[in-house]
Write an enzyme that holds these catalytic residues in place. Structure first.
Site, PDB file in Angstrom:
ATOM      1  N   CYS A  89       0.842  -1.207   0.000  1.00  0.00           N
ATOM      2  CA  CYS A  89       0.000   0.000   0.000  1.00  0.00           C
ATOM      3  C   CYS A  89       0.876   1.256   0.000  1.00  0.00           C
ATOM      4  CB  CYS A  89      -0.966  -0.002   1.177  1.00  0.00           C
ATOM      5  SG  CYS A  89      -0.244  -0.431   2.768  1.00  0.00           S
ATOM      6  N   GLY A  90       1.981   1.192  -0.723  1.00  0.00           N
ATOM      7  CA  GLY A  90       2.837   2.358  -0.874  1.00  0.00           C
ATOM      8  C   GLY A  90       3.488   2.775   0.439  1.00  0.00           C
TER       9      GLY A  90
END
Length: 286
Positions: A89-90
């Site tokens: 998720c970055g």
């Protein structure tokens, strides 16, 4: 240049990765809609509850919040870090970890412990901080009742003198592409009597205003924590959807480049074979 078989294997591998990231993007997009609706519907309630608490406490004399507003010399600080249980998720989890470390530096010389909500934050922070608890299971069934148990535990740590200050660190949901790291003071509560938004109306209170305020404060704390976790939950799916969208685009671009390389290598191999045949024919004729 790599041979044709190696390039074909890479194309197959990248195509499989692209299918996975594309599927994860669609799953996160579906979950995001539900999570976004939940936090959007909750925010007005949380804001109105805080406003009501301020209006009531502003009409009281003295310390309206009792032990919840007790200001002590800050020697021990508890940071409640809300992250996710899964990655991909970055910079979603990394930003919270960085903020925890930044707040730790801010309280240099004081005891700073972490209360982790989320597996990813716990795995990283336990290497550098003292993590007193990890409540990653709350995301399995994210309900107000389950969060209330965590809020009661944190509140008890403050009321019993275990910590002099408690801060909540989480990602606030703005939109699918933007998450803002927030640091909120959880306990002690700000001086509620200084509120300037008190209503000028004349109300009849049953029971007393003091009893109402002392009933609302624990509920307000639970709501604040629940809102923070809900915000983080929606932000997680937004961050993952964005990250998987970028990963899918990158995989598509890489696959196209590999296909172009493969076609060039295949064309060169065919050309070499033709030249070898022509050369052999020339030798026979000679």
């Amino acid at each position: 240049m790599a041979n044709l078989k190696e390039i074909r294997n890479r194309i197959t591998s990248v195509s499989s990765t692209m299918q996975i990231t594309s599927a994860m993007k669609m799953v996160s997009a579906a979950k995001l809609k539900k999570a976004q609706d939940a936090i959007t519907a909750m925010r007005p309630y949380a804001e109105k509850l805080t406003e009501l608490l301020q209006n009531l406490s502003a009409t009281l004399d003295g310390d309206a919040g009792g032990e919840y507003t007790t200001q002590r010399e800050v020697k021990k600080v508890l940071l409640v870090a809300v992250t996710s249980n899964r990655g991909l998720c970055g910079a979603f989890n990394t930003n919270v970890v960085k903020e925890v470390k930044s707040r730790t530096d801010f309280y240099a010389g004081k005891q700073v412990d972490v209360f982790a909500i989320g597996k990813k934050g716990n795995d990283v922070l336990r290497k550098t901080h003292t993590v007193i608890d990890n409540q990653s299971a709350v995301f399995d069934t994210l309900t107000f009742d389950n969060v209330s148990v965590i809020a009661n535990t944190i509140t008890e740590l403050f009321l019993t003198g275990g910590y002099d200050k408690v801060e909540l660190i989480y990602n606030q949901f703005k939109n699918a592409a933007t998450q803002i790291v927030q640091t909120e003071q959880f306990l002690p509560l700000a001086a509620l009597a200084s509120a300037t938004t008190a209503s000028a109306g004349d109300y009849i209170f049953e029971p007393s205003k003091e009893d109402i305020v002392m009933t609302l404060i624990p509920k307000s704390l639970k709501t604040q924590l629940y809102k923070g976790i809900r915000d983080s939950f929606a932000s997680e799916h937004g961050a993952r959807m964005t990250a998987m969208h970028k990963a899918t685009d990158n995989a598509t671009e890489l696959r196209d480049q590999l296909k172009l390389t493969y076609n060039k290598a295949r064309q060169a191999a065919i050309t070499n074979e033709i030249l070898e045949i022509v050369g052999g024919a020339e030798a026979l004729n000679g």
